[in-house]
Design a protein around this motif. Structure first.
Motif, PDB file in Angstrom:
ATOM      1  N   PHE A  85      55.113 -39.247-116.203  1.00 32.65           N
ATOM      2  CA  PHE A  85      54.854 -38.491-114.977  1.00 32.65           C
ATOM      3  C   PHE A  85      55.916 -37.408-114.894  1.00 32.65           C
ATOM      4  O   PHE A  85      57.109 -37.695-114.790  1.00 32.65           O
ATOM      5  CB  PHE A  85      54.908 -39.389-113.741  1.00 32.65           C
ATOM      6  N   MET A  87      56.730 -33.270-113.317  1.00 36.29           N
ATOM      7  CA  MET A  87      56.283 -32.130-112.524  1.00 36.29           C
ATOM      8  C   MET A  87      57.317 -31.027-112.512  1.00 36.29           C
ATOM      9  O   MET A  87      58.521 -31.268-112.675  1.00 36.29           O
ATOM     10  CB  MET A  87      55.947 -32.550-111.099  1.00 36.29           C
ATOM     11  N   PHE A 121      50.841 -38.867-102.712  1.00 30.20           N
ATOM     12  CA  PHE A 121      51.116 -37.779-103.655  1.00 30.20           C
ATOM     13  C   PHE A 121      50.773 -38.201-105.074  1.00 30.20           C
ATOM     14  O   PHE A 121      50.134 -37.447-105.828  1.00 30.20           O
ATOM     15  CB  PHE A 121      52.586 -37.361-103.567  1.00 30.20           C
ATOM     16  N   TYR A 122      51.178 -39.408-105.446  1.00 23.37           N
ATOM     17  CA  TYR A 122      50.910 -39.896-106.800  1.00 23.37           C
ATOM     18  C   TYR A 122      49.411 -39.983-107.073  1.00 23.37           C
ATOM     19  O   TYR A 122      48.939 -39.541-108.130  1.00 23.37           O
ATOM     20  CB  TYR A 122      51.565 -41.263-106.995  1.00 23.37           C
ATOM     21  N   THR A 125      47.955 -36.553-107.695  1.00 19.58           N
ATOM     22  CA  THR A 125      48.473 -35.698-108.761  1.00 19.58           C
ATOM     23  C   THR A 125      48.620 -36.370-110.122  1.00 19.58           C
ATOM     24  O   THR A 125      48.914 -35.680-111.104  1.00 19.58           O
ATOM     25  CB  THR A 125      49.855 -35.139-108.369  1.00 19.58           C
ATOM     26  N   LYS A 126      48.430 -37.659-110.241  1.00 16.26           N
ATOM     27  CA  LYS A 126      48.793 -38.373-111.468  1.00 16.26           C
ATOM     28  C   LYS A 126      48.098 -37.841-112.713  1.00 16.26           C
ATOM     29  O   LYS A 126      48.642 -37.946-113.821  1.00 16.26           O
ATOM     30  CB  LYS A 126      48.544 -39.877-111.312  1.00 16.26           C
ATOM     31  N   ASP A 132      50.614 -28.061-111.685  1.00 15.28           N
ATOM     32  CA  ASP A 132      49.790 -28.383-110.516  1.00 15.28           C
ATOM     33  C   ASP A 132      50.469 -29.421-109.628  1.00 15.28           C
ATOM     34  O   ASP A 132      50.381 -29.345-108.394  1.00 15.28           O
ATOM     35  CB  ASP A 132      48.416 -28.881-110.959  1.00 15.28           C
ATOM     36  N   LYS A 133      51.136 -30.402-110.233  1.00 14.23           N
ATOM     37  CA  LYS A 133      51.893 -31.369-109.435  1.00 14.23           C
ATOM     38  C   LYS A 133      52.922 -30.652-108.569  1.00 14.23           C
ATOM     39  O   LYS A 133      53.073 -30.929-107.374  1.00 14.23           O
ATOM     40  CB  LYS A 133      52.604 -32.372-110.345  1.00 14.23           C
TER      41      LYS A 133
END
Length: 232
Positions: A85, A87, A121-122, A125-126, A132-133
């Motif tokens: 993960f 960002m 949020f996760y 956006t994962k 984009d995150k």
């Protein structure tokens, strides 16, 4: 497009642990100060240690090293774990919050997320790109509001959001068997090689030492560990 600012958050485990709880992170793991990088001092940290959060000065030495590292990675691309993960940072002064998100969201096999801002949020956006995150975080008013409330709780004088900040947070964590340096201001994460549950905190300490050793005359570093809570 105007730049979005937040107040820089302090490297203070007491404040940041309340911040994590407000975001919906379970209390089984929490932040604690790392008082030294020698094996004896690392051994007193609660176990397991899942991540280090490093705060360091943004010096000319650091930026020179970063440029050299980027050039090397162009010539020899690194392996990036598929389940990472990661960002990018577009929300100015939010590097502390992004480091915490990187630390927590790469350890969800151990850390429980309760219903709340981080879990929301996760889930949104994962499966998105790092860019984009970051754009979604930049416009997430719930997370921004929580960040601002805890940025005002530290022990040091609160700077204006528009003031230039000379320090930066990153996260070091294990993803699979890789030691990853996660910095939202960089285009890509940095893979520092193999690690394991047993060796992670010692391997991460070696990376921290490299940051410190580049700054011979500057001791303005702080390190926190995301580790099992002592009262659990």
């Amino acid at each position: 497009m105007s730049e979005t600012f937040v107040i820089p958050i302090e490297s203070n485990p007491e404040v940041l642990n309340k911040f994590l709880i407000k975001l919906g992170v379970s209390e089984d793991f929490s932040l604690t100060d790392v008082y030294g990088l020698d094996p004896d001092l690392l051994a007193i940290l609660p176990q397991p240690v899942l991540a280090f959060i490093l705060l360091f000065p943004c010096s000319e030495n650091y930026y020179n090293h970063r440029h050299e590292e980027n050039e090397k990675l162009k010539e020899k691309p690194q392996k990036i774990p598929e389940n990472l993960f990661y960002m990018h940072q577009f929300l100015r002064n939010a590097c502390g919050t992004i480091a915490l998100f990187h630390a927590v969201l790469n350890n969800l096999e151990k850390i429980q997320l309760k219903d709340g801002a981080m879990k929301n949020f996760y889930e949104k956006t994962k499966n998105l790109s790092p860019e984009d995150k970051g754009r979604i975080l930049e416009n997430d008013q719930e997370i921004i509001k929580i960040h601002q409330s805890f940025a005002n709780e530290g022990q040091t004088e609160v700077p204006n959001a528009e003031d230039k900040v000379y320090f930066h947070f990153i996260a070091l964590t294990r993803v699979g068997d890789n030691l990853m340096e996660l910095d939202g201001t960089r285009k890509i994460p940095i893979n520092h090689g193999k690690t394991s549950d047993e060796t992670f905190m010692f391997d991460a300490a070696e990376i921290c030492k490299k940051f410190i050793n580049r700054e011979k005359n500057d001791c303005r570093f702080t390190i926190m560990a995301l580790a099992a809570s002592c009262d659990q």
